[in-house]
Design an enzyme around this catalytic site. Structure first.
Site, PDB file in Angstrom:
ATOM      1  N   LYS A 253      -8.071  -0.218  10.869  1.00 62.27           N
ATOM      2  CA  LYS A 253      -7.132  -0.496   9.678  1.00 62.27           C
ATOM      3  C   LYS A 253      -6.018   0.406   9.643  1.00 62.27           C
ATOM      4  O   LYS A 253      -5.099  -0.020   9.003  1.00 62.27           O
ATOM      5  CB  LYS A 253      -8.297  -0.247   8.560  1.00 62.27           C
ATOM      6  CG  LYS A 253      -7.722  -0.977   7.164  1.00 62.27           C
ATOM      7  CD  LYS A 253      -6.915  -0.298   6.537  1.00 62.27           C
ATOM      8  CE  LYS A 253      -6.361  -0.777   5.083  1.00 62.27           C
ATOM      9  NZ  LYS A 253      -5.540  -0.101   4.587  1.00 62.27           N
TER      10      LYS A 253
ATOM     11  N   HIS B 193      -1.886  11.466   0.077  1.00 60.07           N
ATOM     12  CA  HIS B 193      -1.807   9.934  -0.791  1.00 60.07           C
ATOM     13  C   HIS B 193      -1.796  10.194  -1.984  1.00 60.07           C
ATOM     14  O   HIS B 193      -1.519   9.445  -2.972  1.00 60.07           O
ATOM     15  CB  HIS B 193      -3.390   9.278  -0.453  1.00 60.07           C
ATOM     16  CG  HIS B 193      -3.289   8.471   0.961  1.00 60.07           C
ATOM     17  ND1 HIS B 193      -3.767   7.236   0.868  1.00 60.07           N
ATOM     18  CD2 HIS B 193      -2.945   8.764   2.083  1.00 60.07           C
ATOM     19  CE1 HIS B 193      -3.611   6.760   2.170  1.00 60.07           C
ATOM     20  NE2 HIS B 193      -3.238   7.765   2.733  1.00 60.07           N
TER      21      HIS B 193
ATOM     22  N   GLU C 185       0.890  -1.403   0.073  1.00 58.95           N
ATOM     23  CA  GLU C 185       0.112  -0.062   0.086  1.00 58.95           C
ATOM     24  C   GLU C 185       0.919   1.172  -0.140  1.00 58.95           C
ATOM     25  O   GLU C 185       1.544   1.433   0.903  1.00 58.95           O
ATOM     26  CB  GLU C 185      -0.823  -0.106   1.320  1.00 58.95           C
ATOM     27  CG  GLU C 185      -1.730   1.148   1.184  1.00 58.95           C
ATOM     28  CD  GLU C 185      -2.805   1.068   2.233  1.00 58.95           C
ATOM     29  OE1 GLU C 185      -3.235  -0.017   2.794  1.00 58.95           O
ATOM     30  OE2 GLU C 185      -3.498   2.237   2.428  1.00 58.95           O
TER      31      GLU C 185
ATOM     32  N   ASP D 211       2.844 -14.674  11.886  1.00 59.51           N
ATOM     33  CA  ASP D 211       1.679 -15.040  11.518  1.00 59.51           C
ATOM     34  C   ASP D 211       0.931 -13.754  11.614  1.00 59.51           C
ATOM     35  O   ASP D 211       0.283 -13.394  12.656  1.00 59.51           O
ATOM     36  CB  ASP D 211       1.281 -16.028  12.383  1.00 59.51           C
ATOM     37  CG  ASP D 211      -0.072 -16.680  12.139  1.00 59.51           C
ATOM     38  OD1 ASP D 211      -0.792 -15.691  11.406  1.00 59.51           O
ATOM     39  OD2 ASP D 211      -0.052 -17.661  12.402  1.00 59.51           O
TER      40      ASP D 211
HETATM   41  P1  NDP Z   1       8.071 -23.917  15.949  1.00 58.59           P
HETATM   42  O1  NDP Z   1       7.091 -24.981  15.852  1.00 58.59           O
HETATM   43  O2  NDP Z   1       9.040 -23.299  14.948  1.00 58.59           O
HETATM   44  O3  NDP Z   1       8.644 -23.774  17.475  1.00 58.59           O
HETATM   45  C1  NDP Z   1       9.535 -22.961  18.018  1.00 58.59           C
HETATM   46  C2  NDP Z   1      10.747 -23.363  18.042  1.00 58.59           C
HETATM   47  O4  NDP Z   1      12.145 -22.589  18.256  1.00 58.59           O
HETATM   48  C3  NDP Z   1      11.136 -24.829  18.733  1.00 58.59           C
HETATM   49  O5  NDP Z   1      11.303 -25.714  18.126  1.00 58.59           O
HETATM   50  C4  NDP Z   1      12.186 -24.248  19.763  1.00 58.59           C
HETATM   51  O6  NDP Z   1      13.108 -25.389  20.029  1.00 58.59           O
HETATM   52  C5  NDP Z   1      12.957 -23.293  19.239  1.00 58.59           C
HETATM   53  N1  NDP Z   1      13.380 -22.389  19.903  1.00 58.59           N
HETATM   54  C6  NDP Z   1      14.742 -21.938  19.792  1.00 58.59           C
HETATM   55  N2  NDP Z   1      15.138 -20.994  20.600  1.00 58.59           N
HETATM   56  C7  NDP Z   1      14.173 -20.660  21.359  1.00 58.59           C
HETATM   57  C8  NDP Z   1      13.846 -19.869  22.429  1.00 58.59           C
HETATM   58  N3  NDP Z   1      14.718 -18.932  22.998  1.00 58.59           N
HETATM   59  N4  NDP Z   1      12.499 -19.922  23.059  1.00 58.59           N
HETATM   60  C9  NDP Z   1      11.552 -20.632  22.426  1.00 58.59           C
HETATM   61  N5  NDP Z   1      11.762 -21.502  21.127  1.00 58.59           N
HETATM   62  C10 NDP Z   1      13.028 -21.567  20.767  1.00 58.59           C
HETATM   63  O7  NDP Z   1       7.083 -22.292  15.957  1.00 58.59           O
HETATM   64  P2  NDP Z   1       6.087 -21.936  17.115  1.00 58.59           P
HETATM   65  O8  NDP Z   1       5.527 -23.018  18.004  1.00 58.59           O
HETATM   66  O9  NDP Z   1       6.556 -20.618  17.463  1.00 58.59           O
HETATM   67  O10 NDP Z   1       4.873 -21.959  16.126  1.00 58.59           O
HETATM   68  C11 NDP Z   1       4.766 -20.697  14.945  1.00 58.59           C
HETATM   69  C12 NDP Z   1       3.940 -21.389  13.739  1.00 58.59           C
HETATM   70  O11 NDP Z   1       2.782 -21.818  14.112  1.00 58.59           O
HETATM   71  C13 NDP Z   1       3.728 -20.319  13.050  1.00 58.59           C
HETATM   72  O12 NDP Z   1       4.453 -20.296  11.910  1.00 58.59           O
HETATM   73  C14 NDP Z   1       2.266 -20.165  12.904  1.00 58.59           C
HETATM   74  O13 NDP Z   1       1.671 -19.480  11.583  1.00 58.59           O
HETATM   75  C15 NDP Z   1       1.886 -21.432  13.257  1.00 58.59           C
HETATM   76  N6  NDP Z   1       0.844 -21.801  13.839  1.00 58.59           N
HETATM   77  C16 NDP Z   1      -0.278 -21.006  13.944  1.00 58.59           C
HETATM   78  C17 NDP Z   1      -1.631 -21.535  14.469  1.00 58.59           C
HETATM   79  C18 NDP Z   1      -2.464 -20.429  15.158  1.00 58.59           C
HETATM   80  O14 NDP Z   1      -2.005 -19.543  15.108  1.00 58.59           O
HETATM   81  N7  NDP Z   1      -3.694 -20.775  15.466  1.00 58.59           N
HETATM   82  C19 NDP Z   1      -1.673 -22.711  14.720  1.00 58.59           C
HETATM   83  C20 NDP Z   1      -0.711 -23.730  14.068  1.00 58.59           C
HETATM   84  C21 NDP Z   1       0.425 -23.329  13.845  1.00 58.59           C
HETATM   85  P3  NDP Z   1      12.962 -26.568  20.856  1.00 58.59           P
HETATM   86  O15 NDP Z   1      11.771 -27.432  20.473  1.00 58.59           O
HETATM   87  O16 NDP Z   1      14.217 -27.319  21.024  1.00 58.59           O
HETATM   88  O17 NDP Z   1      12.443 -25.805  22.113  1.00 58.59           O
END
Ligand code: NDP
Length: 427
Positions: free
Chosen positions: A259, A372, A79, A275
């Site tokens: 918005k 704009h 935009e 997200d």
């Molecule tokens: P991930 O599944 O990638 O989990 C976070 C990862 O980061 C873990 O594997 C963790 O490792 C690692 N990590 C490294 N350093 C850190 C730290 N300092 N603190 C925390 N974690 C760390 O991502 P999220 O669980 O955050 O999920 C985000 C995604 O999920 C987005 O892409 C979203 O779009 C999607 N999503 C959204 C939904 C919704 O909003 N309703 C539903 C389902 C998915 P370790 O495992 O070793 O701890």
């Protein structure tokens, strides 16, 4: 058609393109365009049935002063005017001393929902009695987050009515957005509920409400700063406060007010690989928290100060999800000096407030169209196919028209091209 798409997900992007070209008649040029934009690396693996990469422009808003530090802010948006307005708003707010931003808390909540519950108290009592056990189950389901210093914090029950009960789990997700770790923990809890409480669960998933990840940005602008003449400045301050008040009273206006805030918020959230659907849903739910949809920010005239406040739920992360896969995110984090989710939350809230200030001020003074106009006209020039070297010429000519439209832009572009051809012929 159906046969052509059988096992489509197993095809390579090239094979998918060939199928689409065949069944839907894509021209050579269209196929080339899709091919050229296809990315290498891991990004295509983020989604299913990858075909190509849809690019959006990224710019950098400048002049942000937040908690006494200066920032530039990468923003991804299609935009026109958004980044200009953010930079302009930020400049004026920096002159006033800058924005103060604070994170209230940073926790994520998830739900295990039970249906057909006859007596809420029986579930409530059982959960209270087994709280430690349920938290242990959650910890064991994702032990690495506990090692990182986070993990499940509490579990409580809520009676949703009509026989539905929600078990709300609160988790410290550290630097991640936390959706996946939360869902893993919830599913483990659901299994225990089914096996030990002998009650089937309907579903288990995080809540995107983000009310435990609220962030507030505030600023105080000396009224005298708003215009050269004090009387004009006072008038502008009063009109900004009134416009803000209307967004509290009238949902029709509040949607547009919000918005404008999300113009800035989404652009940063996208640039940081987060997200934005989650942030959008959370923001709008928060806007209706007292049962009427209202403006997320408020501007109030307090003596010789115009004070602005914006509170947003911002459950964002700086690791995980797409943050390491999208190639620009780590560079954008560096540009914006983001080293923790709290940094990001503060900056996003500050951008929302500056964006909102610029929009309301323009609205109650020169009107939104003036600022704009140039950007919209530039968009119009690009829409009719002007090349990068033709855009400034065509934009200049369109600016002299009162209300330029597409057909006028096309005609002017033809004239510009004819003139160029004539010049070449004469050389
Ligand atoms: P991930 O599944 O990638 O989990 C976070 C990862 O980061 C873990 O594997 C963790 O490792 C690692 N990590 C490294 N350093 C850190 C730290 N300092 N603190 C925390 N974690 C760390 O991502 P999220 O669980 O955050 O999920 C985000 C995604 O999920 C987005 O892409 C979203 O779009 C999607 N999503 C959204 C939904 C919704 O909003 N309703 C539903 C389902 C998915 P370790 O495992 O070793 O701890």
């Amino acid at each position: 058609m159906e046969a052509a798409f059988s096992q489509f997900y197993k095809r390579t992007p090239e094979q998918r393109l060939a199928i689409l070209a065949d069944t839907l008649g894509l021209s050579e040029t269209e196929q080339q365009e899709l091919k050229q934009r296809a990315a290498q690396g891991d990004a295509p693996l983020l989604i299913e049935n990858y075909l190509t990469t849809y690019q959006l422009p990224e710019g950098v808003a400048v002049n942000f002063r937040v908690n006494d530090h200066d920032y530039v802010v990468p923003m991804v948006t299609e935009e026109p005017s958004v980044i200009a307005a953010a930079s302009n708003g930020a400049k004026q707010l920096a002159q006033a001393g800058g924005i103060t931003a604070a994170v209230h808390s940073r926790l994520l909540t998830g739900q295990v929902v039970l249906s057909d519950v006859k007596v809420f108290a029986s579930i409530d009592d059982w959960v209270a009695l087994h709280q430690d056990e349920l938290l242990d189950v959650a910890k064991q389901a994702h032990p690495s987050i506990v090692k990182r210093g986070g993990g499940p914090k509490s579990i409580r029950t809520r009676d949703l009515g009509e026989g539905f009960v929600s078990l709300d789990l609160t988790v410290d997700v550290q630097a991640a957005m936390g959706a996946n770790m939360m869902n893993t923990m919830l599913e483990a809890i659901a299994e225990v509920v089914q096996n030990k409480l002998h009650h089937t669960t309907l579903f288990s998933i995080l809540s995107n409400a983000g009310v435990q990840s609220l962030t507030t940005a505030t600023v105080s602008v000396p009224v005298a700063q708003l215009a050269d003449e004090l009387a004009d400045a006072q008038q502008i301050a009063k009109r900004i406060a009134q416009a803000s008040r209307i967004a509290q009273l009238d949902p029709m206006r509040a949607v547009t007010h919000n918005k404008g805030i999300m113009n800035g918020v989404d652009a940063v959230v996208i640039a940081m690989g987060n997200d934005w659907r989650a942030i959008e849903s959370a923001a709008h739910a928060f806007a209706v928290k007292d049962n009427q949809y209202r403006g997320l920010s408020q501007w109030q005239l307090e003596g010789d100060q115009l004070t602005g406040t914006l509170t947003l739920p911002l459950p964002v992360g700086t690791v995980g999800g797409a943050t390491k896969v999208l190639p620009l995110v780590s560079i954008n984090q560096k540009l914006a000096q983001i080293s923790s989710p709290e940094d990001l939350m503060r900056l996003i809230a500050a951008v929302g407030l500056a964006q909102n200030f610029a929009a309301i001020k323009a609205l109650v003074t020169s009107g939104i169209q003036k600022g704009h106009m140039k950007m919209q006209v530039r968009s119009l020039a690009m829409t009719v196919g002007a090349t990068p070297s033709e855009v400034p010429v065509l934009t200049g000519q369109l600016m002299s028209l009162k209300d330029p439209n597409e057909s006028q832009a096309k005609q002017l572009l033809i004239k510009i091209r004819n003139n160029e051809e004539e010049k070449h012929a004469k050389r």
